[in-house]
Design an enzyme around this catalytic site. Structure first.
Site, mmCIF file in Angstrom:
data_model
loop_
_atom_site.group_PDB
_atom_site.id
_atom_site.type_symbol
_atom_site.label_atom_id
_atom_site.label_comp_id
_atom_site.label_asym_id
_atom_site.label_seq_id
_atom_site.Cartn_x
_atom_site.Cartn_y
_atom_site.Cartn_z
ATOM 1 N N HIS A 13 -5.364 -7.986 3.377
ATOM 2 C CA HIS A 13 -4.420 -8.940 3.985
ATOM 3 C C HIS A 13 -3.771 -9.900 2.994
ATOM 4 C CE1 HIS A 13 -7.964 -11.388 3.520
ATOM 5 N NE2 HIS A 13 -7.339 -12.468 3.953
ATOM 6 N N ARG A 14 -4.249 -9.911 1.735
ATOM 7 C CA ARG A 14 -3.602 -10.796 0.760
ATOM 8 C C ARG A 14 -2.698 -10.025 -0.206
ATOM 9 N NH1 ARG A 14 -7.415 -15.839 -0.568
ATOM 10 N NH2 ARG A 14 -8.188 -14.515 -2.225
ATOM 11 N N GLY A 18 -0.264 -5.896 3.043
ATOM 12 C CA GLY A 18 -1.099 -6.508 4.073
ATOM 13 C C GLY A 18 -0.593 -7.883 4.484
ATOM 14 N N TYR A 138 -4.342 9.384 -7.302
ATOM 15 C CA TYR A 138 -3.971 8.462 -6.227
ATOM 16 C C TYR A 138 -3.386 9.249 -5.051
ATOM 17 C CZ TYR A 138 -1.824 4.374 -4.046
ATOM 18 O OH TYR A 138 -1.475 3.377 -3.169
ATOM 19 N N ASN A 167 9.268 2.788 -2.078
ATOM 20 C CA ASN A 167 9.013 1.663 -3.001
ATOM 21 C C ASN A 167 9.287 0.344 -2.296
ATOM 22 O OD1 ASN A 167 8.688 3.356 -5.413
ATOM 23 N ND2 ASN A 167 10.858 3.772 -5.099
ATOM 24 N N TRP A 204 12.864 -0.019 -19.511
ATOM 25 C CA TRP A 204 12.397 1.316 -19.907
ATOM 26 C C TRP A 204 13.311 2.437 -19.401
ATOM 27 C CZ3 TRP A 204 6.335 1.718 -19.240
ATOM 28 C CH2 TRP A 204 5.745 0.817 -20.134
ATOM 29 N N ARG A 211 16.413 5.775 -7.132
ATOM 30 C CA ARG A 211 15.242 5.344 -6.360
ATOM 31 C C ARG A 211 15.673 4.599 -5.103
ATOM 32 N NH1 ARG A 211 13.314 8.201 -9.491
ATOM 33 N NH2 ARG A 211 11.507 7.991 -10.846
ATOM 34 N N ASP A 271 11.376 8.309 -17.995
ATOM 35 C CA ASP A 271 12.192 8.007 -16.821
ATOM 36 C C ASP A 271 11.449 8.283 -15.517
ATOM 37 O OD1 ASP A 271 14.609 6.985 -17.546
ATOM 38 O OD2 ASP A 271 15.604 8.925 -17.755
HETATM 39 N N1 LIG Z 1 3.697 -1.543 -3.327
HETATM 40 C C1 LIG Z 1 4.428 -0.505 -2.960
HETATM 41 O O1 LIG Z 1 5.562 -0.313 -3.415
HETATM 42 C C2 LIG Z 1 3.877 0.460 -1.931
HETATM 43 C C3 LIG Z 1 4.726 1.480 -1.516
HETATM 44 C C4 LIG Z 1 4.270 2.378 -0.577
HETATM 45 C C5 LIG Z 1 2.994 2.273 -0.088
HETATM 46 N N2 LIG Z 1 2.170 1.285 -0.486
HETATM 47 C C6 LIG Z 1 0.798 1.289 0.046
HETATM 48 O O2 LIG Z 1 0.415 0.078 0.616
HETATM 49 C C7 LIG Z 1 -0.991 -0.145 0.424
HETATM 50 C C8 LIG Z 1 -1.208 -1.525 -0.163
HETATM 51 O O3 LIG Z 1 -0.470 -1.649 -1.363
HETATM 52 P P1 LIG Z 1 0.016 -3.060 -1.943
HETATM 53 O O4 LIG Z 1 1.252 -2.800 -2.711
HETATM 54 O O5 LIG Z 1 -0.010 -4.086 -0.898
HETATM 55 O O6 LIG Z 1 -1.134 -3.342 -3.004
HETATM 56 P P2 LIG Z 1 -1.743 -4.749 -3.430
HETATM 57 O O7 LIG Z 1 -0.705 -5.814 -3.356
HETATM 58 O O8 LIG Z 1 -2.434 -4.520 -4.717
HETATM 59 O O9 LIG Z 1 -2.804 -5.022 -2.280
HETATM 60 C C9 LIG Z 1 -3.940 -4.234 -2.133
HETATM 61 C C10 LIG Z 1 -5.042 -5.096 -1.563
HETATM 62 O O10 LIG Z 1 -6.238 -4.322 -1.429
HETATM 63 C C11 LIG Z 1 -7.327 -5.098 -1.907
HETATM 64 N N3 LIG Z 1 -8.399 -4.241 -2.401
HETATM 65 C C12 LIG Z 1 -8.341 -3.304 -3.371
HETATM 66 N N4 LIG Z 1 -9.536 -2.750 -3.581
HETATM 67 C C13 LIG Z 1 -10.397 -3.358 -2.707
HETATM 68 C C14 LIG Z 1 -11.774 -3.239 -2.435
HETATM 69 N N5 LIG Z 1 -12.544 -2.351 -3.106
HETATM 70 N N6 LIG Z 1 -12.320 -4.030 -1.494
HETATM 71 C C15 LIG Z 1 -11.566 -4.923 -0.815
HETATM 72 N N7 LIG Z 1 -10.257 -5.091 -1.019
HETATM 73 C C16 LIG Z 1 -9.673 -4.306 -1.967
HETATM 74 C C17 LIG Z 1 -6.745 -5.924 -3.027
HETATM 75 O O11 LIG Z 1 -7.520 -7.031 -3.313
HETATM 76 P P3 LIG Z 1 -7.717 -7.457 -4.867
HETATM 77 O O12 LIG Z 1 -6.333 -7.623 -5.412
HETATM 78 O O13 LIG Z 1 -8.487 -8.720 -4.763
HETATM 79 O O14 LIG Z 1 -8.466 -6.318 -5.501
HETATM 80 C C18 LIG Z 1 -5.379 -6.282 -2.456
HETATM 81 O O15 LIG Z 1 -5.430 -7.439 -1.662
HETATM 82 C C19 LIG Z 1 -1.474 0.993 -0.474
HETATM 83 O O16 LIG Z 1 -2.116 1.951 0.305
HETATM 84 C C20 LIG Z 1 -0.204 1.572 -1.047
HETATM 85 O O17 LIG Z 1 -0.297 2.963 -1.261
HETATM 86 C C21 LIG Z 1 2.576 0.354 -1.411
#
Ligand SMILES: NC(=O)c1ccc[n+]([C@@H]2O[C@H](COP(=O)([O-])OP(=O)(O)OC[C@H]3O[C@@H](n4cnc5c(N)ncnc54)[C@H](OP(=O)(O)O)[C@@H]3O)[C@@H](O)[C@H]2O)c1
Length: 314
Positions: A13-14, A18, A138, A167, A204, A211, A271
Site C-alpha cells: 500500500h505504500r 498500491g 520477473y 508502464n 540512454w 512506449r 534501447d
Molecule cells: N511501476 C510500473 O510501471 C508497473 C507497471 C505495471 C505493473 N506494475 C505492477 O504493480 C505491482 C507493484 O509495483 P510498484 O511499481 O507499485 O512497485 P513499488 O513502488 O516498488 O511497490 C511495491 C511494494 O511492495 C512492497 N514489498 C516488496 N517486497 C515485499 C515483501 N517481501 N514484503 C512486504 N512488502 C513487500 C514494497 O515495500 P518496500 O519498498 O518496503 O520493499 C513496496 O511498497 C507489481 O506487481 C508490478 O509488476 C508496475
C-alpha cells in the site's frame, strides 16, 4: 460484488501502484482499507502471512506488493526476482483462499508477453513465444501468479482476477537512478540539471523506441473498476493504447520541468525492445477508458516530485 464496508487489504500500500489504489478506493467511499509495511510484515514469510490473515480476515485483497526493479536489477538478480515474487504470490493467494477472501486482484505487468508479441499486444499473446531474457525471472513469476488465480478459480470457484498494466508513473514512484524506470529517471535528471545549471542531460539509447505510459491514478481507477465489474478468468490489459517515442517523451518532460539545456543520447546504452504497446480493446469493451493524457500526467508527476523531493525514493 465488493461492498463499501468490506475490509480491503492492499498489499504494497505504500508503493507506486498500491498507494494509488488506496487513494482511488478512498475517493469512491471504501472505508475499511488496511495495509502493512514491508517492515511490519514480510510477505515472503509464510507463517507471518498466515498469522496476518488469521488476525485481520480481509474480505477483499489487492496484490500490489512485489520485488520490482529496472533492467539492471532484473538482469543481475534473477534468482531473487523469481523467488521473492513467487513466494509473495503463493502466500497471499493461498491464504486468501483458506480465509474465504471473496475477491482478489493480482497485479502483473506487460513483461509477461513474448519478446516478439504482435503489436498492439492482446491478452491472448500470453505464452505464445520466448520472453525477453533481461526480465525473464520477473515475467515467469508474474505469469505463475496470474495462472494461479486462474487455477483457484477453476478448482475452487474463487473470484480471483488479474490485470496487466502498461508502464506507469506518478506519485510515490521510484526515483533511485540505479533501479528506476524511464519516466522517473527523466524527471529527476532534468530537474537536477535545471537546479544545478548543467548544460546537458545524458539519456540512454537512441530515443527511437516506442512506449506507452499510463498515469498511476488512471491505472488505480481501472483496477477498482475491475474489482467492481469483472470476474472473468482471463487477465485484462490496462493501458492507453497510445504510444510515444522515448525522444518525444524526453521533450515533454524537459518542457514540463523547464530545463533549457541540451539532451545528449548515449547510443552505447541499450534501447530495449523497439515497440511495446498494449491492446486495450478488452478493457474498453468492458466500459473503462483512461482520462489523463501524457502532458497532463507528466505535469502532475513533476508537481508531486517537487513537493516531495525530500521524502521521494532516491
Ligand atoms: N511501476 C510500473 O510501471 C508497473 C507497471 C505495471 C505493473 N506494475 C505492477 O504493480 C505491482 C507493484 O509495483 P510498484 O511499481 O507499485 O512497485 P513499488 O513502488 O516498488 O511497490 C511495491 C511494494 O511492495 C512492497 N514489498 C516488496 N517486497 C515485499 C515483501 N517481501 N514484503 C512486504 N512488502 C513487500 C514494497 O515495500 P518496500 O519498498 O518496503 O520493499 C513496496 O511498497 C507489481 O506487481 C508490478 O509488476 C508496475
Amino acid at each position: 460484488m465488493i461492498g463499501h464496508n468490506d475490509k480491503i487489504y492492499v498489499a504494497g500500500h505504500r508503493g507506486l501502484v498500491g498507494s494509488a489504489i488506496v487513494r482511488n478506493l478512498e475517493s469512491k467511499g471504501y472505508t475499511n482499507i488496511i495495509g502493512r509495511t514491508h517492515k511490519e510484515l514480510d510477505l515472503t514469510d509464510q507463517a507471518a502471512v498466515r498469522a496476518f490473515f488469521d488476525e485481520e480476515k480481509p474480505d477483499v485483497v489487492v496484490l500490489a506488493a512485489a520485488k520490482v526493479g529496472g533492467i539492471n536489477a532484473n538482469n543481475t538478480q534473477p534468482a531473487m526476482f523469481a523467488y521473492e515474487n513467487m513466494q509473495i504470490q503463493c502466500n497471499i493467494i493461498n491464504e486468501s483462499h483458506k480465509h474465504n477472501v471473496k475477491k482478489l486482484l493480482f497485479l502483473g505487468s506487460t513483461c509477461i508477453y513474448p519478446r516478439m508479441a504482435p503489436q498492439p499486444i492482446p491478452e491472448d499473446a500470453l505464452l505464445t513465444g520466448p520472453l525477453e531474457t533481461t526480465n525473464e525471472a520477473y515475467a515467469i513469476a508474474k505469469i505463475s501468479g496470474l495462472e494461479m488465480c486462474k487455477f483457484y478459480k477453476r478448482q475452487y470457484g474463487d473470484d480471483y482476477i488479474s490485470c496487466m498494466p502498461t508502464n506507469l508513473y506518478g506519485p510515490h514512484d521510484n526515483y533511485d537512478l540505479s533501479g528506476s524506470h524511464v519516466m522517473p529517471a527523466m524527471i529527476r535528471k532534468f530537474h537536477e540539471a535545471k537546479v544545478n545549471g548543467n548544460p546537458t542531460v545524458e539519456l540512454w539509447g537512441t530515443g527511437t523506441p516506442l512506449r506507452e505510459f499510463l498515469y498511476v491514478d488512471d491505472m488505480a481507477d481501472a483496477c477498482v473498476f475491475l474489482l467492481e465489474n469483472y470476474d472473468g478468468e482471463q487477465h485484462v490489459n490496462i493501458g492507453t493504447g497510445k504510444e510515444v517515442s522515448i525522444k518525444e517523451l524526453a521533450e515533454t518532460v524537459k518542457k514540463t520541468v523547464g530545463y533549457e539545456g541540451e539532451i545528449v543520447w548515449n547510443k552505447d546504452m541499450p534501447d530495449g525492445t523497439p515497440r511495446k504497446l498494449t491492446d486495450v480493446t478488452k478493457l474498453h469493451s468492458l466500459g473503462w477508458k483512461h482520462k489523463v493524457d501524457l502532458e497532463e500526467g507528466v505535469k502532475l508527476a513533476y508537481e508531486w516530485f517537487k513537493e516531495n523531493v525530500d521524502q521521494a525514493r532516491m
